[in-house]
Design a protein around this motif. Structure first.
Motif, PDB file in Angstrom:
ATOM      1  N   ALA A 153       0.865  -1.183   0.000  1.00 47.54           N
ATOM      2  CA  ALA A 153       0.000   0.000   0.000  1.00 47.54           C
ATOM      3  C   ALA A 153       0.899   1.229   0.000  1.00 47.54           C
ATOM      4  O   ALA A 153       2.054   1.160   0.432  1.00 47.54           O
ATOM      5  CB  ALA A 153      -0.916  -0.003   1.219  1.00 47.54           C
ATOM      6  N   SER A 155       1.454   5.538   0.615  1.00 47.76           N
ATOM      7  CA  SER A 155       1.055   6.833   1.159  1.00 47.76           C
ATOM      8  C   SER A 155       1.880   7.903   0.453  1.00 47.76           C
ATOM      9  O   SER A 155       3.084   7.736   0.245  1.00 47.76           O
ATOM     10  CB  SER A 155       1.292   6.901   2.671  1.00 47.76           C
ATOM     11  OG  SER A 155       0.431   6.001   3.348  1.00 47.76           O
ATOM     12  N   GLU A 171      -3.489   7.905   1.548  1.00 49.08           N
ATOM     13  CA  GLU A 171      -2.971   6.971   2.555  1.00 49.08           C
ATOM     14  C   GLU A 171      -3.448   5.568   2.268  1.00 49.08           C
ATOM     15  O   GLU A 171      -4.619   5.352   1.926  1.00 49.08           O
ATOM     16  CB  GLU A 171      -3.415   7.401   3.947  1.00 49.08           C
ATOM     17  CG  GLU A 171      -2.806   6.582   5.071  1.00 49.08           C
ATOM     18  CD  GLU A 171      -3.155   7.133   6.443  1.00 49.08           C
ATOM     19  OE1 GLU A 171      -2.458   6.802   7.411  1.00 49.08           O
ATOM     20  OE2 GLU A 171      -4.137   7.899   6.541  1.00 49.08           O
ATOM     21  N   ASN A 172      -2.523   4.591   2.371  1.00 52.34           N
ATOM     22  CA  ASN A 172      -2.821   3.175   2.153  1.00 52.34           C
ATOM     23  C   ASN A 172      -3.519   2.946   0.806  1.00 52.34           C
ATOM     24  O   ASN A 172      -4.517   2.214   0.705  1.00 52.34           O
ATOM     25  CB  ASN A 172      -3.683   2.630   3.297  1.00 52.34           C
ATOM     26  CG  ASN A 172      -2.950   2.650   4.618  1.00 52.34           C
ATOM     27  OD1 ASN A 172      -1.749   2.417   4.679  1.00 52.34           O
ATOM     28  ND2 ASN A 172      -3.660   2.954   5.695  1.00 52.34           N
ATOM     29  N   LYS A 196       4.233   0.569   1.999  1.00 57.13           N
ATOM     30  CA  LYS A 196       4.018  -0.110   3.278  1.00 57.13           C
ATOM     31  C   LYS A 196       3.480  -1.524   3.055  1.00 57.13           C
ATOM     32  O   LYS A 196       2.786  -1.791   2.079  1.00 57.13           O
ATOM     33  CB  LYS A 196       3.027   0.676   4.143  1.00 57.13           C
ATOM     34  CG  LYS A 196       3.504   2.075   4.514  1.00 57.13           C
ATOM     35  CD  LYS A 196       2.573   2.746   5.508  1.00 57.13           C
ATOM     36  CE  LYS A 196       3.114   4.107   5.934  1.00 57.13           C
ATOM     37  NZ  LYS A 196       2.322   4.711   7.025  1.00 57.13           N
ATOM     38  N   GLU A 198       1.446  -4.261   5.475  1.00 59.56           N
ATOM     39  CA  GLU A 198       0.752  -4.480   6.745  1.00 59.56           C
ATOM     40  C   GLU A 198       1.031  -3.336   7.722  1.00 59.56           C
ATOM     41  O   GLU A 198       1.267  -3.557   8.914  1.00 59.56           O
ATOM     42  CB  GLU A 198       1.152  -5.834   7.349  1.00 59.56           C
ATOM     43  CG  GLU A 198       0.705  -7.019   6.508  1.00 59.56           C
ATOM     44  CD  GLU A 198       1.038  -8.359   7.147  1.00 59.56           C
ATOM     45  OE1 GLU A 198       1.874  -8.379   8.085  1.00 59.56           O
ATOM     46  OE2 GLU A 198       0.463  -9.381   6.712  1.00 59.56           O
ATOM     47  N   GLY A 199       1.018  -2.117   7.198  1.00 63.01           N
ATOM     48  CA  GLY A 199       1.174  -0.932   8.031  1.00 63.01           C
ATOM     49  C   GLY A 199       2.594  -0.554   8.373  1.00 63.01           C
ATOM     50  O   GLY A 199       2.816   0.452   9.052  1.00 63.01           O
TER      51      GLY A 199
END
Length: 215
Positions: A153, A155, A171-172, A196, A198-199
């Motif tokens: 993902a 950002s 974001e994401n 990213k 998983e965050g």
């Protein structure tokens, strides 16, 4: 007659030699300077001890307790500045340096949480250094993954020249593009992308720049 020919040859040779010397004399290197600040991309706290280097190479320096640095006598032209600190993702910015002028830059470094292999973010749209951009358009970039099966993902952050705060454009995001709106006319902006998994931060792009037009 022979003496005249010799004299003419010597005159031509002297003129060529003098012209070459004049061209060499005026080929003078020109220098400017670079100053900047490095902050934590999450807390905006200044980062001390960040290694700052350039390409073409110049003196390497470390940021002070205020996160600031100064590079003197930088040859004019395009320069790539790199910021490195342990446990943080590297940051890079490509800037133009002008004779007897100071170029100011800002780095936002994020913690390195990479555990998914190499991820390279490149080929921005608009291209680095683009001018006369619209006040609303779509960012895009290329992603090269060592392990392409791992879903990432993204950002996207943007900030104005000389600013030490930034705005989150998207974001994401599941794809490598983001819409940006409400930009100011005749303004220079910087932007970069964070990948990213998983965050967790696994890669960031160079910091690219563009300028909007008079709209």
């Amino acid at each position: 007659m022979q003496n005249k020919k010799i004299g003419g040859f010597l005159l031509v040779f002297f003129l060529i030699f003098t012209t070459a010397c004049e061209e060499e004399t005026f080929d003078i290197e020109r220098f400017g300077s670079i100053s900047g600040i490095v902050v934590d991309g999450d807390t905006y706290e200044p980062l001390q001890g960040v290694l700052i280097t350039t390409t073409p190479s110049s003196n390497a320096v470390l940021t002070d307790e205020g996160g600031t640095f100064q590079l003197e006598k930088i040859k004019d032209g395009d320069v790539v500045i790199t910021a490195r600190k342990k446990d943080f993702l590297n940051g890079t910015i490509n800037v133009a340096v002008y004779e007897e002028e100071n170029t100011a830059v800002t780095f936002f470094l994020l913690e390195d949480e990479n555990n998914v292999g190499s991820v390279i973010l490149s080929d921005p749209v608009p291209g680095n250094g683009a001018v006369n951009q619209d006040l609303s358009f779509t960012f895009s970039w290329n992603v090269d993954q060592e392990n392409p099966g791992i879903p990432l993902a993204y950002s996207v952050f943007i900030f104005e020249s000389n600013s030490t705060v930034q705005d989150l454009v998207g974001e994401n995001l599941p794809t490598n593009e983001a819409n940006v709106t409400g930009l100011k006319p005749n303004t220079t902006y910087f932007w970069y992308v964070v990948a990213k998994y998983e965050g967790r931060n696994v890669a960031n792009s160079p910091t690219w720049t563009f300028a909007t037009g008079d709209q």
